[in-house]
Write a protein that holds these residues in place. Structure first.
Motif, PDB file in Angstrom:
ATOM      1  N   PRO A 258     118.302  37.929 121.875  1.00  0.00           N
ATOM      2  CA  PRO A 258     118.447  39.333 122.303  1.00  0.00           C
ATOM      3  C   PRO A 258     119.320  40.170 121.385  1.00  0.00           C
ATOM      4  CG  PRO A 258     118.574  37.876 124.198  1.00  0.00           C
ATOM      5  CD  PRO A 258     118.531  36.988 122.984  1.00  0.00           C
ATOM      6  N   SER A 259     120.339  39.563 120.790  1.00  0.00           N
ATOM      7  CA  SER A 259     121.250  40.313 119.927  1.00  0.00           C
ATOM      8  C   SER A 259     120.632  40.660 118.579  1.00  0.00           C
ATOM      9  CB  SER A 259     122.534  39.511 119.698  1.00  0.00           C
ATOM     10  OG  SER A 259     122.251  38.279 119.042  1.00  0.00           O
ATOM     11  N   GLU A 260     119.441  40.103 118.276  1.00  0.00           N
ATOM     12  CA  GLU A 260     118.817  40.337 116.972  1.00  0.00           C
ATOM     13  C   GLU A 260     117.437  40.978 117.097  1.00  0.00           C
ATOM     14  OE1 GLU A 260     118.680  36.597 114.972  1.00  0.00           O
ATOM     15  OE2 GLU A 260     120.800  36.177 115.293  1.00  0.00           O
ATOM     16  N   ARG A 261     117.057  41.367 118.285  1.00  0.00           N
ATOM     17  CA  ARG A 261     115.715  41.898 118.480  1.00  0.00           C
ATOM     18  C   ARG A 261     115.481  43.172 117.669  1.00  0.00           C
ATOM     19  NH1 ARG A 261     115.399  40.993 125.046  1.00  0.00           N
ATOM     20  NH2 ARG A 261     114.722  38.815 124.982  1.00  0.00           N
ATOM     21  N   GLY A 262     116.504  44.004 117.559  1.00  0.00           N
ATOM     22  CA  GLY A 262     116.348  45.255 116.832  1.00  0.00           C
ATOM     23  C   GLY A 262     116.004  45.036 115.376  1.00  0.00           C
ATOM     24  N   ARG A 263     116.794  44.204 114.692  1.00  0.00           N
ATOM     25  CA  ARG A 263     116.570  44.037 113.251  1.00  0.00           C
ATOM     26  C   ARG A 263     115.322  43.218 112.948  1.00  0.00           C
ATOM     27  NH1 ARG A 263     122.244  41.620 112.171  1.00  0.00           N
ATOM     28  NH2 ARG A 263     122.555  42.541 114.217  1.00  0.00           N
ATOM     29  N   LEU A 264     115.027  42.203 113.760  1.00  0.00           N
ATOM     30  CA  LEU A 264     113.836  41.395 113.510  1.00  0.00           C
ATOM     31  C   LEU A 264     112.562  42.187 113.796  1.00  0.00           C
ATOM     32  CD1 LEU A 264     114.973  37.939 114.953  1.00  0.00           C
ATOM     33  CD2 LEU A 264     114.719  38.563 112.553  1.00  0.00           C
ATOM     34  N   THR A 265     112.573  42.930 114.889  1.00  0.00           N
ATOM     35  CA  THR A 265     111.405  43.746 115.219  1.00  0.00           C
ATOM     36  C   THR A 265     111.207  44.859 114.201  1.00  0.00           C
ATOM     37  OG1 THR A 265     111.708  43.286 117.573  1.00  0.00           O
ATOM     38  CG2 THR A 265     110.329  45.151 117.003  1.00  0.00           C
TER      39      THR A 265
END
Length: 462
Positions: free
Chosen positions: A162-169
């Motif tokens: 959840p803490s990396e969803r922004g950058r990976l997406t």
């Protein structure tokens, strides 16, 4: 060994999940290049100066070079061929969104990209057979691209903490913005030097190679990937321990339709697609009519900036969350507001600028580029409110968004046809009104917590 940085906030640049996001990024670049290049090659494919043949014919000029044929397609036929890929995509959104929660995403994405690439290789042959074959080829390509567009989102339900969803997406989806830029930059050069059929052969061959890489490198579940490190496997598993998939579970359609947060996301996607279609389809026309230049690189610049800004937005949004500067809901609202409001401000600003070249280009670039903020706003929001039904919700919201794009592009064509001089004021003001009204609805009704109808305890009751 844990692949996180010492702060524990950022994923390692060499992590497998980051590598897979980059692979998906290039797959999206390939898909969008195949989709966008036809609008440019159409100029070389059609004999605009020759006599018009009878309706529904596509006969090459007898004196034209055999490797670069020209066809007698009327403007109406050209419009049908160009738009046929969109209608193919429309048919797939909701069914694929549902099926992506049941069947392996690896097979769905890989097969869709491979099929789209093969159809790109076949398109010159289909064009030679007639416009009906070309339309059928593009519709089939739209079906495959629509499948890939929706199914890929399910990847991050198992691979993104959840803490990396922004950058990976944002890294993976930014390929959708880079693809048109690539097509605008190189299609004209390929047509001039090698002939227009080579455009489809090059983009098609590249897509085939990427689909092979996808089949070799991607696995649906991190637990089964042979190249993942124990630390990364443990990190992903522990962060998603409470998340349950939707395989074998029916979608609560009634609850979804009654959900105001779902409608807030859907209207946001409607506005995003409305603006994106205008900027993508009519930006070259605006530049040509107002600045009296026809430059592919200039038309590609806004999409290139949008690509860069989308990637940056993913890192910034995750930074806000990891440092606890903003809540998840605040982050989604902030980036959605930036992604819908700023384009409206810049296009309205165009109406009050003089004919200056630099000011016009700056406003156009910023209007298109700031759409990239939406990647970490409305685009990823369905994963927050219903991770188990993420694929289905993406299908629904993308379908509504594409409807907005079809309406906006159709209306823009009608307005330009009726009054070319004053048309841009109407088009831009209408775009701003759609963006602002959709944003207000989103700010009031958006949510970022898992909805009751998407929680495990509600499944048996729904």
């Amino acid at each position: 060994m844990d692949d996180r940085s010492p702060s524990g906030r950022a994923p390692g640049c060499g992590s497998l999940r980051c590598g897979l996001a980059l692979l998906l990024h290039f797959c999206n670049v390939s898909m969008m290049s195949q989709r966008a290049c036809l609008s440019l090659t159409m100029v070389a494919m059609v004999n605009g100066t020759g006599p018009q043949g009878p309706p529904n014919t596509s006969t090459p000029e007898p004196l034209d070079d055999i490797k670069n044929p020209v066809y007698n397609w009327s403007p109406q036929t050209q419009g049908v061929i160009l738009s046929s890929v969109t209608y193919g995509m429309l048919l797939t959104q909701v069914p694929v969104g549902y099926l992506s929660g049941i069947y392996p995403v690896k097979n769905m994405v890989g097969s869709a990209l491979l099929l789209s690439s093969l159809l790109s290789l076949l398109l010159p042959l289909a064009a030679g057979a007639g416009e009906s074959a070309a339309i059928a080829c593009r519709v089939a390509q739209g079906l495959s691209q629509g499948t890939m567009l929706v199914a890929q989102h399910t990847v991050w339900t198992k691979w993104a903490p959840p803490s990396e969803r922004g950058r990976l997406t944002s890294l993976s989806l930014s390929g959708l913005m880079l693809g048109p830029s690539l097509a605008l930059c190189v299609t004209g050069l390929i047509c001039q030097s090698l002939g227009w059929p080579m455009v489809f052969y090059i983009f098609g061959a590249g897509g085939c190679a990427l689909s092979l890489c996808w089949f070799l490198l991607f696995h649906d579940d991190p637990k089964g990937h042979p190249c993942i490190s124990p630390g990364e496997k443990e990190l992903i598993a522990s962060s998603l321990v409470e998340q349950v998939g939707s395989a074998g579970k029916s979608v609560p359609i009634r609850a979804v339709l009654k959900s105001l947060p779902v409608w807030a996301i859907s209207l946001g996607c409607f506005a995003f697609s409305w603006t994106n279609h205008i900027m993508f389809l009519y930006l070259p026309t605006f530049i040509s009519s107002k600045l009296h230049v026809n430059n592919g690189l200039l038309s590609a610049l806004p999409h290139l900036c949008c690509w860069l800004l989308g990637i940056l937005a993913g890192h910034v949004s995750d930074g806000f969350l990891s440092r606890k500067m903003l809540s998840l809901l605040a982050v989604r609202k902030l980036f959605t507001a930036l992604g819908l409001l700023l384009p409206a401000v810049f296009v309205v600003g165009l109406l009050y600028l003089g004919p200056g070249f630099h000011g016009t280009v700056t406003c156009l670039t910023l209007a298109s580029a700031t759409l990239g903020f939406c990647v970490t706003g409305i685009m990823i929001n369905p994963l927050d409110i219903a991770p188990r039904y993420y694929g289905f919700l993406k299908g629904v919201t993308v379908l509504i968004g594409m409807t907005g794009g079809l309406i906006s592009s159709t209306l823009a064509g009608i307005i330009l046809n009726q009054d070319p001089e004053a048309a841009w004021s109407t088009i831009f003001l209408l775009m701003a009104a759609v963006n602002v009204s959709s944003l207000l609805f989103y700010l009031v009704f958006a949510a970022a917590d898992v909805q009751a109808w998407a929680q495990e305890k509600q499944l048996t009751r729904l």
